[in-house]
Scaffold this motif. Structure first.
Motif, PDB file in Angstrom:
ATOM      1  N   THR A  83       7.765 -17.707  33.291  1.00 17.94           N
ATOM      2  CA  THR A  83       8.754 -16.846  32.647  1.00 17.94           C
ATOM      3  C   THR A  83       8.895 -17.196  31.173  1.00 17.94           C
ATOM      4  O   THR A  83       8.977 -16.308  30.319  1.00 17.94           O
ATOM      5  N   GLY A  84       8.895 -18.472  30.867  1.00 17.43           N
ATOM      6  CA  GLY A  84       8.963 -18.903  29.467  1.00 17.43           C
ATOM      7  C   GLY A  84       7.761 -18.438  28.667  1.00 17.43           C
ATOM      8  O   GLY A  84       7.909 -17.980  27.523  1.00 17.43           O
ATOM      9  N   ILE A  85       6.582 -18.548  29.255  1.00 21.07           N
ATOM     10  CA  ILE A  85       5.370 -18.085  28.578  1.00 21.07           C
ATOM     11  C   ILE A  85       5.441 -16.584  28.338  1.00 21.07           C
ATOM     12  O   ILE A  85       5.114 -16.093  27.246  1.00 21.07           O
ATOM     13  N   MET A  86       5.917 -15.850  29.334  1.00 18.57           N
ATOM     14  CA  MET A  86       6.038 -14.402  29.200  1.00 18.57           C
ATOM     15  C   MET A  86       7.012 -14.049  28.071  1.00 18.57           C
ATOM     16  O   MET A  86       6.727 -13.162  27.255  1.00 18.57           O
ATOM     17  N   LEU A  87       8.139 -14.721  28.009  1.00 22.72           N
ATOM     18  CA  LEU A  87       9.119 -14.429  26.962  1.00 22.72           C
ATOM     19  C   LEU A  87       8.602 -14.782  25.572  1.00 22.72           C
ATOM     20  O   LEU A  87       8.779 -14.006  24.626  1.00 22.72           O
ATOM     21  N   VAL A  88       7.960 -15.929  25.440  1.00 22.07           N
ATOM     22  CA  VAL A  88       7.439 -16.342  24.135  1.00 22.07           C
ATOM     23  C   VAL A  88       6.368 -15.372  23.652  1.00 22.07           C
ATOM     24  O   VAL A  88       6.394 -14.929  22.494  1.00 22.07           O
ATOM     25  N   LEU A  96       4.716 -11.034  20.130  1.00 25.91           N
ATOM     26  CA  LEU A  96       4.077  -9.727  19.949  1.00 25.91           C
ATOM     27  C   LEU A  96       5.029  -8.720  19.303  1.00 25.91           C
ATOM     28  O   LEU A  96       4.619  -7.934  18.441  1.00 25.91           O
ATOM     29  N   PHE A  97       6.274  -8.733  19.714  1.00 23.79           N
ATOM     30  CA  PHE A  97       7.237  -7.778  19.170  1.00 23.79           C
ATOM     31  C   PHE A  97       7.415  -7.970  17.669  1.00 23.79           C
ATOM     32  O   PHE A  97       7.394  -7.012  16.907  1.00 23.79           O
ATOM     33  N   TRP A 127       0.338  -1.796  27.190  1.00 31.42           N
ATOM     34  CA  TRP A 127      -0.872  -2.438  27.700  1.00 31.42           C
ATOM     35  C   TRP A 127      -1.194  -3.710  26.922  1.00 31.42           C
ATOM     36  O   TRP A 127      -1.772  -4.659  27.464  1.00 31.42           O
ATOM     37  N   VAL A 128      -0.810  -3.766  25.643  1.00 33.92           N
ATOM     38  CA  VAL A 128      -1.050  -4.967  24.840  1.00 33.92           C
ATOM     39  C   VAL A 128      -0.156  -6.107  25.339  1.00 33.92           C
ATOM     40  O   VAL A 128      -0.612  -7.246  25.483  1.00 33.92           O
ATOM     41  N   VAL A 136       0.220 -11.209  27.896  1.00 32.40           N
ATOM     42  CA  VAL A 136       0.975 -12.069  28.814  1.00 32.40           C
ATOM     43  C   VAL A 136       0.069 -12.559  29.939  1.00 32.40           C
ATOM     44  O   VAL A 136       0.103 -13.738  30.315  1.00 32.40           O
ATOM     45  N   SER A 137      -0.775 -11.684  30.475  1.00 29.66           N
ATOM     46  CA  SER A 137      -1.692 -12.082  31.552  1.00 29.66           C
ATOM     47  C   SER A 137      -2.655 -13.154  31.076  1.00 29.66           C
ATOM     48  O   SER A 137      -2.897 -14.144  31.786  1.00 29.66           O
ATOM     49  N   ILE A 138      -3.199 -12.982  29.897  1.00 25.57           N
ATOM     50  CA  ILE A 138      -4.122 -13.983  29.347  1.00 25.57           C
ATOM     51  C   ILE A 138      -3.400 -15.305  29.112  1.00 25.57           C
ATOM     52  O   ILE A 138      -3.918 -16.381  29.445  1.00 25.57           O
ATOM     53  N   GLY A 139      -2.190 -15.239  28.565  1.00 27.47           N
ATOM     54  CA  GLY A 139      -1.418 -16.463  28.321  1.00 27.47           C
ATOM     55  C   GLY A 139      -1.115 -17.227  29.595  1.00 27.47           C
ATOM     56  O   GLY A 139      -1.237 -18.452  29.653  1.00 27.47           O
ATOM     57  N   VAL A 140      -0.707 -16.514  30.639  1.00 28.70           N
ATOM     58  CA  VAL A 140      -0.390 -17.174  31.914  1.00 28.70           C
ATOM     59  C   VAL A 140      -1.655 -17.732  32.559  1.00 28.70           C
ATOM     60  O   VAL A 140      -1.646 -18.843  33.098  1.00 28.70           O
ATOM     61  N   LEU A 141      -2.754 -16.991  32.503  1.00 29.75           N
ATOM     62  CA  LEU A 141      -4.006 -17.482  33.089  1.00 29.75           C
ATOM     63  C   LEU A 141      -4.534 -18.717  32.362  1.00 29.75           C
ATOM     64  O   LEU A 141      -5.075 -19.635  32.992  1.00 29.75           O
ATOM     65  N   LEU A 142      -4.387 -18.739  31.046  1.00 29.39           N
ATOM     66  CA  LEU A 142      -4.882 -19.888  30.287  1.00 29.39           C
ATOM     67  C   LEU A 142      -4.050 -21.150  30.516  1.00 29.39           C
ATOM     68  O   LEU A 142      -4.555 -22.263  30.369  1.00 29.39           O
ATOM     69  N   THR A 143      -2.799 -20.986  30.879  1.00 27.59           N
ATOM     70  CA  THR A 143      -1.927 -22.148  31.058  1.00 27.59           C
ATOM     71  C   THR A 143      -1.591 -22.449  32.516  1.00 27.59           C
ATOM     72  O   THR A 143      -0.799 -23.354  32.775  1.00 27.59           O
ATOM     73  N   CYS A 144      -2.198 -21.743  33.461  1.00 26.27           N
ATOM     74  CA  CYS A 144      -1.806 -21.928  34.873  1.00 26.27           C
ATOM     75  C   CYS A 144      -2.131 -23.326  35.400  1.00 26.27           C
ATOM     76  O   CYS A 144      -1.356 -23.882  36.182  1.00 26.27           O
ATOM     77  N   THR A 145      -3.235 -23.924  34.987  1.00 26.40           N
ATOM     78  CA  THR A 145      -3.557 -25.260  35.490  1.00 26.40           C
ATOM     79  C   THR A 145      -2.552 -26.289  34.983  1.00 26.40           C
ATOM     80  O   THR A 145      -2.078 -27.134  35.748  1.00 26.40           O
TER      81      THR A 145
END
Length: 137
Positions: free
Chosen positions: A68-73, A78-79, A88-89, A94-103
């Motif tokens: 949730t924090g990654i999504m908000l940041v 972006l805004f 879509w952007v 957000v998807s790329i950010g969460v995938l890159l930090t999931c581990t």
């Protein structure tokens, strides 16, 4: 190896909460096949890492907070920096950010769970102090 004195630094380095020396994970966070593997016990002091069956299920809530924090940041950046782009952007970034930090999110959520709710505190004299979760001698 000299133990890390600060519990915060030991947590960031993902070390055992009792001795601050033993690693919490057996492989690198970049080894995608084994990044979740933890030893059963601390290789230095013998502390059992899984306090009870299903102990790390609570780490899902911590991981959810990280996501949730990654999504908000990412959304706020972006805004303000991209001038409120199309939906879509937002979704893509957000998807790329969460995938890159999931581990890292999973590993740190387990580490925080063990440090906060494991019931173990740093003990520089761990070798001479008997505990109920140490390796039998």
């Amino acid at each position: 190896m000299k133990p890390i004195e600060s519990s915060t630094l030991a947590m960031l380095d993902q070390r055992c909460p009792r001795c601050h020396q033993g690693p919490l994970f057996t492989h690198s966070a970049f080894n995608l096949a084994h990044f979740t593997d933890m030893p059963e016990r601390c290789p230095v002091c013998g502390l059992v890492y899984e306090i009870e069956p299903g102990f790390y299920w609570g780490a899902m809530y911590i991981s959810f907070a990280f996501g949730t924090g990654i999504m908000l940041v990412v959304g706020v950046l972006l805004f303000y920096l991209a001038g409120d782009p199309a939906t879509w952007v937002y979704v893509t970034c957000v998807s790329i950010g969460v995938l890159l930090t999931c581990t890292l999110s999973l590993r740190y959520s387990r580490t925080i769970m063990l440090y906060l709710f494991g019931g173990v505190r740093y003990n520089p004299e761990w070798a001479s102090a008997p505990t109920r979760r140490s390796v039998p001698e």
